[in-house]
Design a protein around this motif. Structure first.
Motif, PDB file in Angstrom:
ATOM      1  N   ALA A 143       9.192  22.728  -6.425  1.00 56.75           N
ATOM      2  CA  ALA A 143      10.395  23.266  -7.071  1.00 56.75           C
ATOM      3  C   ALA A 143      10.571  22.747  -8.487  1.00 56.75           C
ATOM      4  O   ALA A 143      10.988  23.481  -9.381  1.00 56.75           O
ATOM      5  N   ASP A 144      10.252  21.471  -8.697  1.00 55.63           N
ATOM      6  CA  ASP A 144      10.425  20.872 -10.017  1.00 55.63           C
ATOM      7  C   ASP A 144       9.095  20.288 -10.481  1.00 55.63           C
ATOM      8  O   ASP A 144       8.735  19.153 -10.121  1.00 55.63           O
ATOM      9  N   PRO A 145       8.329  21.022 -11.256  1.00 55.71           N
ATOM     10  CA  PRO A 145       7.000  20.536 -11.668  1.00 55.71           C
ATOM     11  C   PRO A 145       7.063  19.336 -12.609  1.00 55.71           C
ATOM     12  O   PRO A 145       6.029  18.714 -12.869  1.00 55.71           O
ATOM     13  N   PHE A 146       8.245  19.005 -13.115  1.00 53.40           N
ATOM     14  CA  PHE A 146       8.363  17.886 -14.053  1.00 53.40           C
ATOM     15  C   PHE A 146       8.871  16.618 -13.378  1.00 53.40           C
ATOM     16  O   PHE A 146       9.053  15.596 -14.045  1.00 53.40           O
ATOM     17  N   ASP A 147       9.118  16.688 -12.070  1.00 50.84           N
ATOM     18  CA  ASP A 147       9.572  15.498 -11.353  1.00 50.84           C
ATOM     19  C   ASP A 147       8.376  14.578 -11.091  1.00 50.84           C
ATOM     20  O   ASP A 147       7.412  14.966 -10.422  1.00 50.84           O
ATOM     21  N   VAL A 148       8.439  13.362 -11.623  1.00 51.54           N
ATOM     22  CA  VAL A 148       7.303  12.439 -11.553  1.00 51.54           C
ATOM     23  C   VAL A 148       6.997  12.059 -10.106  1.00 51.54           C
ATOM     24  O   VAL A 148       5.835  12.022  -9.688  1.00 51.54           O
ATOM     25  N   GLU A 149       8.034  11.781  -9.322  1.00 49.21           N
ATOM     26  CA  GLU A 149       7.822  11.369  -7.944  1.00 49.21           C
ATOM     27  C   GLU A 149       7.196  12.496  -7.124  1.00 49.21           C
ATOM     28  O   GLU A 149       6.293  12.257  -6.296  1.00 49.21           O
ATOM     29  N   SER A 150       7.652  13.734  -7.351  1.00 52.07           N
ATOM     30  CA  SER A 150       7.076  14.865  -6.628  1.00 52.07           C
ATOM     31  C   SER A 150       5.604  15.038  -6.980  1.00 52.07           C
ATOM     32  O   SER A 150       4.762  15.270  -6.111  1.00 52.07           O
ATOM     33  N   GLN A 151       5.289  14.906  -8.257  1.00 53.47           N
ATOM     34  CA  GLN A 151       3.896  15.043  -8.668  1.00 53.47           C
ATOM     35  C   GLN A 151       3.036  13.927  -8.101  1.00 53.47           C
ATOM     36  O   GLN A 151       1.871  14.142  -7.756  1.00 53.47           O
ATOM     37  N   ARG A 152       3.623  12.728  -7.985  1.00 51.06           N
ATOM     38  CA  ARG A 152       2.864  11.613  -7.403  1.00 51.06           C
ATOM     39  C   ARG A 152       2.537  11.903  -5.935  1.00 51.06           C
ATOM     40  O   ARG A 152       1.418  11.644  -5.466  1.00 51.06           O
ATOM     41  N   ARG A 153       3.517  12.445  -5.212  1.00 44.95           N
ATOM     42  CA  ARG A 153       3.296  12.742  -3.799  1.00 44.95           C
ATOM     43  C   ARG A 153       2.322  13.894  -3.623  1.00 44.95           C
ATOM     44  O   ARG A 153       1.514  13.907  -2.692  1.00 44.95           O
ATOM     45  N   ALA A 361      -5.722  -6.231   8.924  1.00 42.10           N
ATOM     46  CA  ALA A 361      -5.174  -5.254   9.869  1.00 42.10           C
ATOM     47  C   ALA A 361      -3.852  -5.723  10.422  1.00 42.10           C
ATOM     48  O   ALA A 361      -2.907  -4.954  10.578  1.00 42.10           O
ATOM     49  N   ALA A 362      -3.748  -7.035  10.713  1.00 40.20           N
ATOM     50  CA  ALA A 362      -2.497  -7.544  11.261  1.00 40.20           C
ATOM     51  C   ALA A 362      -1.375  -7.450  10.244  1.00 40.20           C
ATOM     52  O   ALA A 362      -0.219  -7.270  10.585  1.00 40.20           O
ATOM     53  N   ALA A 363      -1.750  -7.534   8.961  1.00 44.70           N
ATOM     54  CA  ALA A 363      -0.720  -7.534   7.934  1.00 44.70           C
ATOM     55  C   ALA A 363      -0.021  -6.194   7.827  1.00 44.70           C
ATOM     56  O   ALA A 363       1.135  -6.130   7.448  1.00 44.70           O
ATOM     57  N   VAL A 364      -0.712  -5.078   8.163  1.00 45.66           N
ATOM     58  CA  VAL A 364      -0.096  -3.764   8.000  1.00 45.66           C
ATOM     59  C   VAL A 364       0.472  -3.231   9.302  1.00 45.66           C
ATOM     60  O   VAL A 364       1.053  -2.164   9.315  1.00 45.66           O
ATOM     61  N   GLN A 365       0.298  -3.963  10.396  1.00 44.56           N
ATOM     62  CA  GLN A 365       0.758  -3.436  11.670  1.00 44.56           C
ATOM     63  C   GLN A 365       2.274  -3.316  11.729  1.00 44.56           C
ATOM     64  O   GLN A 365       2.796  -2.454  12.402  1.00 44.56           O
ATOM     65  N   ALA A 386      -3.848   7.114   9.561  1.00 45.77           N
ATOM     66  CA  ALA A 386      -2.428   7.275   9.902  1.00 45.77           C
ATOM     67  C   ALA A 386      -1.554   6.400   9.016  1.00 45.77           C
ATOM     68  O   ALA A 386      -0.517   6.841   8.498  1.00 45.77           O
ATOM     69  N   ILE A 387      -1.962   5.144   8.794  1.00 47.75           N
ATOM     70  CA  ILE A 387      -1.169   4.224   7.976  1.00 47.75           C
ATOM     71  C   ILE A 387      -1.168   4.664   6.518  1.00 47.75           C
ATOM     72  O   ILE A 387      -0.124   4.662   5.846  1.00 47.75           O
ATOM     73  N   SER A 388      -2.338   5.082   6.004  1.00 49.18           N
ATOM     74  CA  SER A 388      -2.394   5.515   4.604  1.00 49.18           C
ATOM     75  C   SER A 388      -1.574   6.786   4.385  1.00 49.18           C
ATOM     76  O   SER A 388      -0.960   6.973   3.324  1.00 49.18           O
ATOM     77  N   THR A 389      -1.531   7.655   5.418  1.00 49.66           N
ATOM     78  CA  THR A 389      -0.723   8.871   5.289  1.00 49.66           C
ATOM     79  C   THR A 389       0.765   8.523   5.295  1.00 49.66           C
ATOM     80  O   THR A 389       1.557   9.128   4.548  1.00 49.66           O
ATOM     81  N   LEU A 390       1.170   7.554   6.106  1.00 45.86           N
ATOM     82  CA  LEU A 390       2.563   7.098   6.075  1.00 45.86           C
ATOM     83  C   LEU A 390       2.890   6.486   4.719  1.00 45.86           C
ATOM     84  O   LEU A 390       4.009   6.641   4.208  1.00 45.86           O
ATOM     85  N   ASP A 391       1.939   5.779   4.111  1.00 47.79           N
ATOM     86  CA  ASP A 391       2.152   5.252   2.759  1.00 47.79           C
ATOM     87  C   ASP A 391       2.437   6.386   1.786  1.00 47.79           C
ATOM     88  O   ASP A 391       3.348   6.308   0.958  1.00 47.79           O
ATOM     89  N   ALA A 392       1.615   7.443   1.897  1.00 50.22           N
ATOM     90  CA  ALA A 392       1.777   8.574   0.979  1.00 50.22           C
ATOM     91  C   ALA A 392       3.101   9.288   1.191  1.00 50.22           C
ATOM     92  O   ALA A 392       3.678   9.844   0.246  1.00 50.22           O
ATOM     93  N   ALA A 393       3.590   9.273   2.442  1.00 50.71           N
ATOM     94  CA  ALA A 393       4.836   9.980   2.768  1.00 50.71           C
ATOM     95  C   ALA A 393       6.058   9.088   2.666  1.00 50.71           C
ATOM     96  O   ALA A 393       7.157   9.505   3.040  1.00 50.71           O
TER      97      ALA A 393
END
Length: 406
Positions: A143-153, A361-365, A386-393
């Motif tokens: 919706a907003d191509p100039f939103d930095v956070e949206s572009q990062r995601r 591994a224990a650190a990110v659990q 799964a963890i990296s995708t949660l990071d992205a989201a």
């Protein structure tokens, strides 16, 4: 143009067409790809169903690299969602190829289709809800191509899609990379006592555990002047050295020296010192250890010692070895048999070795709820993905699930 179609099971179909192709012809292509007959197809783009089959894709507003949703249209009026799910389940059960694909892409739904109709309907409902949320999330991001956070995601979603494509490529063209590698063991005799020796060219010295030395009758020959501490991945106590003992390998009787070291993972580790002394060659093409003109076949997986099978199957780890003062080490990493693949007496190798990833591994659990991670893993991805995708989201489970299908 290239178009991606998603179905209710999370499967994607990518086709390349001319922008001037009519929708009915696209549907004919999709029938081949998805197995859904043309008269049962329901195609949606940006939340609206495409109904004019004579219109071209350009006229319908579909652009290059667009993502569309294809669903099987329910033919019977008044059918409930539960009946719809049951009809789909029966269709899956009646199509072995579709069932096989479902096992690969979403084993949880495949298992539910076989054994639990109610669970299958619930998982199907959740999948549809995530797809709807994914469509809405994509609309919000665009919706907003100039939103930095949206572009990062969006950038992270594209990166994650590249990771998944790389994974699919590896699964298709080099599936052996995901298999378990059996360690190299050979049958030997030390002082007439049979032992299964672990061949490790990365260990400087040939190492024997005190228990094995006792069974072979060598403890009385240990020279304690060579006692000390071995440092590699963790530390372990060296009790001493047996300067010469007879090892039988095939029909050869070889003179070998052993460093007696505490550790419970391996009874005997045949190291680089003896490999070089007897000019041995590890031949992986023939799966043999060639030594002085003899070929000794490496043991098959079912012939490995029990300790080796436990380690390779990810079973319980041994406790850390005692230090020179007798206190148990405080490291959180599992301590394997020291010397394997590391330098004896050298400095600890941080982040290297079989036990090194454990701390990370224990650190990110605890970063995200386990149920969120397990939900994504149920969609057919590894824990790391799964963890990296949660990071992205940003920790949003629904958005993370939608990214896996984007």
């Amino acid at each position: 143009m290239e178009l991606t179609f998603l179905n209710d099971l999370g499967q994607s179909f990518v086709i390349e067409i001319d922008p001037g192709m009519e929708l009915e012809n696209v549907m004919a292509l999709l029938e081949v790809e998805s197995g859904i007959p043309v008269n049962e197809q329901s195609i949606s783009f940006e939340g609206r169903e495409l109904t004019n089959t004579k219109a071209t894709m350009r006229a319908l507003g579909v652009t290059d690299n667009a993502m569309l949703v294809i669903r099987r249209r329910v033919q019977v009026a008044g059918r409930s969602a539960e009946q719809d799910a049951e009809m789909m389940r029966l269709q899956i059960l009646g199509d072995p190829q579709l069932m096989r694909q479902l096992h690969e892409t979403n084993p949880e739904i495949a298992a539910a289709a076989l054994t639990d109709p109610a669970r299958f309907a619930e998982l199907l409902r959740q999948t549809r809800a995530r797809q709807v949320e994914a469509e809405h999330e994509l609309d919000r991001l665009n919706a907003d191509p100039f939103d930095v956070e949206s572009q990062r995601r969006i950038e992270e979603a594209i990166r994650q899609q590249a990771v998944m494509e790389n994974l699919e490529h590896a699964l298709e063209y080099s599936p052996e990379a995901f298999g378990r590698v059996t360690m190299l063991y050979i049958p030997v005799e030390v002082n007439g006592h049979p032992v299964k020796a672990f061949v490790d060219s990365g260990a400087q010295q040939t190492i024997m555990s005190p228990e094995c030395a006792e069974a072979c009758g060598l403890m009385r020959l240990v020279d304690k002047r060579f006692a000390g501490i071995a440092r590699g991945v963790g530390t372990a106590k060296i009790l001493g050295r047996v300067h010469s003992a007879q090892m039988k390998l095939a029909d050869l009787h070889l003179a070998c020296s052993f460093t007696i070291m505490e550790g419970r993972d391996v009874d005997l580790l045949f190291g680089l010192d003896m490999l070089k002394a007897h000019q041995a060659c590890i031949d992986l093409e023939k799966n043999v250890l060639r030594i002085q003109g003899r070929e000794v076949k490496f043991l098959a997986e079912h012939e490995l010692p029990d300790k080796a099978r436990i380690m390779e199957s990810g079973g319980p780890e041994d406790q850390p070895p005692a230090t020179s003062s007798g206190a148990v080490g405080s490291s959180s990493q599992p301590q394997h048999f020291p010397g394997s693949g590391s330098t004896l007496g050298g400095p600890p190798a941080a982040g290297v070795g079989r036990g090194a990833p454990a701390a990370g591994a224990a650190a990110v659990q605890t970063r995200y709820p386990e149920e969120h991670i397990n939900t994504l893993m149920g969609l057919g991805v590894s824990r790391e993905v799964a963890i990296s995708t949660l990071d992205a989201a940003g920790g949003n489970i629904d958005v993370a699930a939608s990214l896996l299908f984007s």
